[in-house]
Design a protein around this motif. Structure first.
Motif, short mmCIF file in Angstrom:
data_model
loop_
_atom_site.label_atom_id
_atom_site.label_comp_id
_atom_site.label_asym_id
_atom_site.label_seq_id
_atom_site.Cartn_x
_atom_site.Cartn_y
_atom_site.Cartn_z
N LEU A 16 11.78 94.12 -80.56
CA LEU A 16 10.94 94.76 -81.57
C LEU A 16 11.73 95.59 -82.56
N ASN A 17 12.81 96.21 -82.10
CA ASN A 17 13.64 97.02 -82.99
C ASN A 17 15.11 96.62 -82.82
N PRO A 18 15.49 95.45 -83.34
CA PRO A 18 16.84 94.95 -83.12
C PRO A 18 17.90 95.60 -84.00
N GLY A 19 17.46 96.42 -84.96
CA GLY A 19 18.44 97.05 -85.85
C GLY A 19 18.89 96.15 -86.97
N VAL A 20 18.07 95.15 -87.33
CA VAL A 20 18.37 94.29 -88.47
C VAL A 20 17.30 94.53 -89.53
N ASN A 21 17.42 93.82 -90.64
CA ASN A 21 16.45 93.98 -91.72
C ASN A 21 15.02 93.80 -91.20
N GLU A 22 14.13 94.69 -91.64
CA GLU A 22 12.77 94.71 -91.11
C GLU A 22 11.96 93.47 -91.48
N PHE A 37 3.82 96.84 -87.72
CA PHE A 37 4.10 98.24 -87.38
C PHE A 37 5.27 98.36 -86.40
N THR A 38 5.28 97.49 -85.39
CA THR A 38 6.32 97.61 -84.35
C THR A 38 7.72 97.31 -84.88
N THR A 39 7.82 96.48 -85.89
CA THR A 39 9.15 96.19 -86.47
C THR A 39 9.55 97.20 -87.54
N GLY A 40 8.63 98.09 -87.91
CA GLY A 40 8.94 99.08 -88.95
C GLY A 40 8.86 98.53 -90.35
N ASN A 45 6.77 100.74 -93.00
CA ASN A 45 7.50 101.96 -93.36
C ASN A 45 8.69 101.66 -94.25
N ALA A 46 9.40 100.58 -93.94
CA ALA A 46 10.58 100.22 -94.73
C ALA A 46 10.20 99.85 -96.16
N LEU A 47 9.13 99.08 -96.31
CA LEU A 47 8.69 98.69 -97.65
C LEU A 47 8.17 99.89 -98.43
N ALA A 48 7.51 100.81 -97.74
CA ALA A 48 6.98 101.99 -98.42
C ALA A 48 8.08 102.94 -98.86
N SER A 49 9.13 103.07 -98.07
CA SER A 49 10.20 104.03 -98.38
C SER A 49 11.27 103.45 -99.30
N ASP A 50 11.57 102.17 -99.17
CA ASP A 50 12.62 101.56 -100.00
C ASP A 50 12.32 100.08 -100.16
N PHE A 51 11.40 99.78 -101.04
CA PHE A 51 10.95 98.39 -101.19
C PHE A 51 12.08 97.48 -101.66
N GLY A 78 15.33 97.94 -101.68
CA GLY A 78 16.44 97.88 -100.74
C GLY A 78 16.13 96.99 -99.55
N THR A 79 14.88 97.02 -99.09
CA THR A 79 14.48 96.18 -97.95
C THR A 79 14.48 94.70 -98.33
N VAL A 80 13.97 94.42 -99.54
CA VAL A 80 13.95 93.03 -100.02
C VAL A 80 15.37 92.52 -100.23
N GLN A 81 16.24 93.36 -100.84
CA GLN A 81 17.62 92.94 -101.06
C GLN A 81 18.36 92.73 -99.72
N GLY A 82 18.07 93.59 -98.77
CA GLY A 82 18.69 93.43 -97.46
C GLY A 82 18.27 92.13 -96.79
N TYR A 83 17.01 91.78 -96.99
CA TYR A 83 16.54 90.50 -96.43
C TYR A 83 17.23 89.32 -97.09
N TRP A 84 17.40 89.37 -98.40
CA TRP A 84 18.07 88.28 -99.10
C TRP A 84 19.52 88.15 -98.63
N ASP A 85 20.16 89.27 -98.41
CA ASP A 85 21.56 89.24 -97.97
C ASP A 85 21.69 88.56 -96.60
N ILE A 86 20.82 88.91 -95.68
CA ILE A 86 20.92 88.31 -94.34
C ILE A 86 20.44 86.86 -94.35
N PHE A 87 19.49 86.57 -95.23
CA PHE A 87 18.98 85.19 -95.36
C PHE A 87 20.07 84.25 -95.86
#
Length: 316
Positions: free
Chosen positions: A127-133, A223-226, A229-235, A237-246
Motif C-alpha cells: 500500500l505504501n511502497p515509497g514510489v510515485n502515488e 486513500f491508502t496509496t496517498g 493527498n499527493a495530487l492535492a499538495s503537488d499535482f 510534481g506527482t504527474v511528472q513523477g509518474y511520467w518519469d517512472i512510466f
C-alpha cells in the motif's frame, strides 16, 4: 486378376508419391472407409474407393471420405477439435499484439534491475511502497480489475469456445495477457436470463452487496496509496513523477498500459451487457460505457453495482 493388379499398382504409386501439401485421411485403403487425400488449401478430395472383384475376392469397398479437419470416429461421426470454428476479433487482437510489443520494447530498454527494485518495494509494503502515488494506485487496482470484468463477462460465458474462469483468475497476475485471448475469441450473447447463470455468477457476481463492497475496496486505494493527498499538495510534481517512472521502467510502463487496455476492454463489453438487461437504446448504453473510463476500474465497479438485473426468464 489384371484389373486387381492395376488397382494395387495405382495404390502403390499413391503411397510412394510426394505428399507435401496434402494430408491423408484417417482410414487406410484396406480399412472399411477407403483412402482419402485432401489438399488443405482446397475443398477437392481424391478418393480411391473402387470395388474390384477378382479370383481371390480382393476388393476396395465403396465409402465416403472422412474430413481433414473433423476426426472420424468408428461410427462415422465427427469429433470437433478445441480450436475448430474459433474466430478472432481484431478489436481485441490489435491491442494484444501492441501490448506484447510494448512490453518487449520496455524490458529491452530499461536500466538493469530497475523493475526489480520497484517490485521489491511493493512486496515489502504493497500500500505504501515509497514510489510515485499514481503508479502505486494503478499497480494496486490492476490486481482487482478482473472482478468487474468477471461481473460483465460471466453472464455470457455459457456456450463460449473456452471457459472464462481460468482467464479471469489469471488476469490478477498477467492482466490483459490472460484476458486478451478470451475476449478476442468470445462471441456476443445479447440474451441471457438468471436461469442460465451458474451458482457463482448468480449469487456473487450479480449480488449487489458484493458489487458495492468492491466499489468500497476500489475507492479505498485512492486513500491508502496517498494519491489524493499527493495530487492535492503537488499535482504537477506527482504527474511528472509518474511520467518519469512510466518512461524509465518496464514494470511501470507495461502495468500502466495493461491497466488502460483492461479498463477499455471492460467498457467495450458494457453495451452488450446492458442489452442483456433490457436496454435497447444503443446510444445511451455507449454513453454509460464511456463514463466508466472517467474513473478507470472504479467506474466499472460502480457500473456493476448500479446496472439493472437480468430477467428471471425469457418471458420477462
Amino acid at each position: 486378376m489384371k484389373v486387381a493388379t492395376a488397382v494395387l499398382a495405382t495404390c502403390s504409386m499413391l503411397a510412394v508419391a510426394p505428399v507435401s501439401g496434402f494430408q491423408i485421411g484417417q482410414r487406410s485403403a484396406l480399412s472399411p472407409r477407403g483412402l482419402s487425400v485432401r489438399a488443405p488449401s482446397t475443398t477437392s478430395t481424391i478418393t480411391v474407393n473402387s470395388r474390384v472383384s477378382c479370383d481371390k475376392n480382393y476388393y476396395f469397398p465403396q465409402s465416403t471420405t472422412s474430413s481433414l479437419y473433423a476426426a472420424s470416429d468408428d461410427n462415422g461421426g465427427s469429433e470437433e477439435g478445441m480450436f475448430n470454428g474459433v474466430e478472432i476479433n481484431p478489436t481485441y487482437l490489435i491491442p494484444y499484439v501492441g501490448f506484447l510489443l510494448f512490453g518487449l520494447y520496455m524490458t529491452s530498454t530499461e536500466a538493469a534491475g530497475a523493475s526489480q527494485l520497484i517490485l521489491e518495494k511493493f512486496i515489502a509494503d504493497p500500500l505504501n511502497p515509497g514510489v510515485n502515488e499514481i503508479f502505486a494506485t494503478v499497480f494496486n487496482l490492476i490486481g482487482l480489475v478482473g472482478i468487474p470484468l468477471a461481473c460483465i463477462i460471466m453472464p455470457s460465458a455459457k456456450g463460449q469456445k473456452f471457459p472464462a474462469p481460468p482467464f479471469l483468475i489469471a488476469s490478477a497476475a498477467v492482466g490483459y495477457g490472460a484476458v486478451g485471448p478470451y475476449v478476442m475469441t468470445r462471441k456476443p450473447v445479447p440474451s441471457v436470463t438468471k436461469d442460465d447463470l451458474g451458482w457463482v455468477t448468480k449469487n456473487i457476481l450479480e449480488n449487489k452487496a458484493f458489487n458495492w463492497f468492491m466499489v468500497i475496496v476500489a475507492m479505498s486505494t485512492l486513500f491508502t496509496t496517498g494519491l489524493l493527498n499527493a495530487l492535492a499538495s503537488d499535482f504537477s510534481g506527482t504527474v511528472q513523477g509518474y511520467w518519469d517512472i512510466f518512461s524509465s521502467t518496464a514494470i511501470a510502463g507495461v502495468s500502466s498500459v495493461d491497466f488502460a487496455i483492461l479498463c477499455v476492454t471492460a467498457a467495450s463489453l458494457i453495451p452488450e451487457d446492458l442489452e442483456r438487461r433490457g436496454m435497447t437504446d444503443k446510444s445511451k448504453a455507449s454513453l454509460v460505457a464511456v463514463s466508466t473510463l472517467l474513473l478507470p476500474m472504479i467506474g466499472a465497479t460502480i457500473y456493476c453495482a448500479l446496472r439493472p438485473p437480468l430477467p428471471l426468464s425469457d418471458d420477462q
